[in-house]
Design an enzyme around this catalytic site. Structure first.
Site, mmCIF file in Angstrom:
data_model
loop_
_atom_site.group_PDB
_atom_site.id
_atom_site.type_symbol
_atom_site.label_atom_id
_atom_site.label_comp_id
_atom_site.label_asym_id
_atom_site.label_seq_id
_atom_site.Cartn_x
_atom_site.Cartn_y
_atom_site.Cartn_z
ATOM 1 N N LYS A 1 43.468 44.486 35.880
ATOM 2 C CA LYS A 1 44.223 45.431 36.718
ATOM 3 C C LYS A 1 45.714 45.113 36.697
ATOM 4 O O LYS A 1 46.554 46.007 36.655
ATOM 5 C CB LYS A 1 43.673 45.415 38.144
ATOM 6 C CG LYS A 1 42.326 46.116 38.253
ATOM 7 C CD LYS A 1 41.715 46.011 39.646
ATOM 8 C CE LYS A 1 41.122 44.654 39.904
ATOM 9 N NZ LYS A 1 40.296 44.544 41.106
ATOM 10 N N ARG B 1 28.472 44.018 40.636
ATOM 11 C CA ARG B 1 28.555 42.598 41.032
ATOM 12 C C ARG B 1 28.317 42.445 42.524
ATOM 13 O O ARG B 1 27.659 41.506 42.971
ATOM 14 C CB ARG B 1 29.937 42.018 40.665
ATOM 15 C CG ARG B 1 30.106 41.767 39.176
ATOM 16 C CD ARG B 1 31.565 41.520 38.835
ATOM 17 N NE ARG B 1 32.098 40.348 39.527
ATOM 18 C CZ ARG B 1 33.392 40.154 39.795
ATOM 19 N NH1 ARG B 1 34.302 41.046 39.428
ATOM 20 N NH2 ARG B 1 33.785 39.073 40.416
ATOM 21 N N ASP C 1 36.380 48.046 35.601
ATOM 22 C CA ASP C 1 36.300 47.140 36.749
ATOM 23 C C ASP C 1 35.585 47.793 37.923
ATOM 24 O O ASP C 1 34.860 47.142 38.665
ATOM 25 C CB ASP C 1 37.697 46.671 37.176
ATOM 26 C CG ASP C 1 37.609 45.678 38.336
ATOM 27 O OD1 ASP C 1 36.987 44.617 38.139
ATOM 28 O OD2 ASP C 1 38.126 45.976 39.424
ATOM 29 N N SER D 1 38.551 40.637 36.165
ATOM 30 C CA SER D 1 38.712 41.739 37.112
ATOM 31 C C SER D 1 40.164 41.835 37.590
ATOM 32 O O SER D 1 40.792 42.902 37.544
ATOM 33 C CB SER D 1 37.765 41.524 38.300
ATOM 34 O OG SER D 1 38.064 42.395 39.361
ATOM 35 N N HIS E 1 50.228 39.266 43.242
ATOM 36 C CA HIS E 1 48.856 39.545 43.642
ATOM 37 C C HIS E 1 48.311 38.365 44.428
ATOM 38 O O HIS E 1 48.517 37.214 44.057
ATOM 39 C CB HIS E 1 47.980 39.767 42.400
ATOM 40 C CG HIS E 1 46.555 40.084 42.742
ATOM 41 N ND1 HIS E 1 46.157 41.342 43.127
ATOM 42 C CD2 HIS E 1 45.453 39.308 42.799
ATOM 43 C CE1 HIS E 1 44.856 41.314 43.387
ATOM 44 N NE2 HIS E 1 44.408 40.098 43.204
HETATM 45 N N1 URA Z 1 39.462 40.599 43.553
HETATM 46 C C1 URA Z 1 39.264 41.392 42.490
HETATM 47 O O1 URA Z 1 40.030 42.321 42.265
HETATM 48 N N2 URA Z 1 38.233 41.156 41.678
HETATM 49 C C2 URA Z 1 37.366 40.142 41.876
HETATM 50 O O2 URA Z 1 36.448 39.965 41.093
HETATM 51 C C3 URA Z 1 37.565 39.317 43.005
HETATM 52 C C4 URA Z 1 38.641 39.571 43.814
#
Ligand code: URA
Ligand code: CA
Length: 433
Positions: free
Chosen positions: A187, A168, A161, A183, A82
């Protein structure tokens, strides 16, 4: 339990319990608490922070808010990667086929781009007929066939999320380290891999502008992953200039193929070797990072990475002939060149501004639902430290709209700092955790 008491507790800088975090996440997903209450708690977290335990409770509750992928139908150590998001950051399309060709399964869910940072799914969608929304059954059969699948996120992956991120985004609470950690990691944990390699970007084109905050984010994510029983490695890499020289969707696919062919070297290749090397190490294919990097390079040299890329495109219904004929990919017909106003050395770039210019070409999105021009983007001609004469081309803009190309062109003229004295780019790989 009562949401108002929980908000007051966090407002007063007290730590929340596991039960309180679970209650918050569950009630948010079930629609039992109002958006303004969720937003108030997110702001209290933004201001007062979370302890490591609280971050872990929040992340775990978020993971459990939706489906959790079970990848046990594939043998071997599954490794995910990621990136926290950057400009010209095309690493997945290069690393995934190389690693998969070496027998490490990569079953990856990726996102679309938003704002100045691009997303792998948009890049893949630029390939004619390529399918990025596979059903769970299709993912299983594709994974069994080629060891490599990249698909859009399952709609029910961490629904908490989706709710939190949308709030947010409109309440000034995006750049909170514990909220970003929960967050991203919720995932990744719900995606089911055994190990995760994180590319934490640092610099003018990233969420984290300096090394200290990038390191804090990296350590936070590694801790949460380890607590959940996963092997996690974080690489902190520079985003003081775009990583690759091609920025856009089809343009980044072309640059990825050029790296897989062994034609393009430089920073993009270097970051790919490091991230891929770490994936091979975590998958126990090699015993040191250096060995992993060498194996990555060897797999470019012998063409096996490129071969896996072709197979992967075909397996998801795309046309593998794009590998040999880039004219099969979309490319904007309106082209504008950005000329250097003076002679000198490129000493600095405003990478976020270059990312915003990419969005203006039509290649990116301002809003989540915006359409994307797959053939739009920017090709950069210079890197930090490079010498240029007055009138040299700094960058080229591609778009299908004259108006959009002009907007991008205007931004790009402000993105370069040119000096009389030579300066060097900082370190590319700042740390590995
Ligand atoms: N990428 C994400 O998936 N979440 C965040 O809060 C910031 C970047
Ligand atoms: Ca991404």
């Amino acid at each position: 339990m009562n949401i108002v008491d929980i908000i007051i507790k966090k407002r007063d800088k007290k730590a929340l319990t596991k039960e309180e975090m679970e209650y918050f996440v569950k009630s948010a997903v079930n629609g039992e608490i109002a958006d303004y209450q969720i937003s108030a708690l997110l702001m209290a977290i933004f201001i007062n922070g979370l302890t490591e335990d609280e971050t872990s409770f929040l992340t775990e509750a978020m993971v459990n808010s939706g489906d959790i992928c079970d990848l046990s139908y594939i043998d071997g150590i599954k490794v995910d990667k990621h990136s926290t998001g950057g400009v010209g950051d095309t690493t997945t399309l290069i690393i995934a086929p190389i690693v998969a060709s070496l027998g490490v399964p990569v079953i990856k869910m990726s996102g679309r781009g938003l704002g100045f940072s691009g997303g792998t799914i948009d890049k893949l969608d630029s390939i004619p007929n390529f399918r990025t929304s596979l059903s769970p059954e299709e993912v299983v059969s594709a994974a069994k066939k080629t060891n490599l699948v990249i698909t859009g996120q399952n709609q029910n992956l961490v629904p908490a999320d989706k709710i939190f991120y949308a709030l947010r985004d409109v309440t000034g609470t995006v750049d909170s380290i514990p909220l970003i950690v929960s967050s991203i990691m919720s995932k990744k944990l719900a995606s089911g891999a055994d190990s995760i390699v994180l590319d934490v970007k640092c610099g003018s084109g990233a969420f984290m502008k300096d090394y200290t905050s990038a390191k804090e984010l990296a350590m936070g994510m590694v801790n949460i992953g380890n607590k959940a029983g996963k092997k996690v490695t974080a690489v902190i890499s520079s985003m003081e200039q775009p990583l690759g020289n091609y920025i856009g969707n089809s343009l980044e696919v072309i640059e990825a193929i050029e790296v897989l062919k062994g034609n393009t070297k430089g920073d993009l290749l270097e970051v790919c070797l490091t991230l891929g090397g770490a994936m091979l190490l975590n998958a126990q294919k090699v015993s040191t990072l250096e060995e992993g990097k060498a194996l990555m390079q060897e797999t470019i040299n012998n063409g096996k990475g490129l071969e896996k890329f072709r197979e992967f495109i075909k397996n998801q219904n795309g046309n593998p002939e794009i590998v040999d004929d880039y004219s099969l990919l979309p490319l904007g017909k309106i082209v504008k060149e950005i000329y250097s106003p003076r002679e000198g050395y490129i000493s600095k770039m405003d990478t976020a501004l270059i990312g915003e210019a990419m969005v203006e070409t039509g290649a990116g999105r301002h809003q989540k639902a915006d359409p994307v021009d797959y053939g739009a983007g920017i090709i950069m001609n210079v890197r930090i430290g490079g010498y240029i004469k007055k009138g040299d081309v700094l960058a080229k803009v591609y778009s299908s709209s004259e108006e959009k190309a002009l907007l991008a062109e205007k931004l790009l003229y402000n993105a370069f700092t040119i000096s009389d004295t030579k300066s060097h780019a900082g370190k590319l790989i700042l740390d590995i955790i």
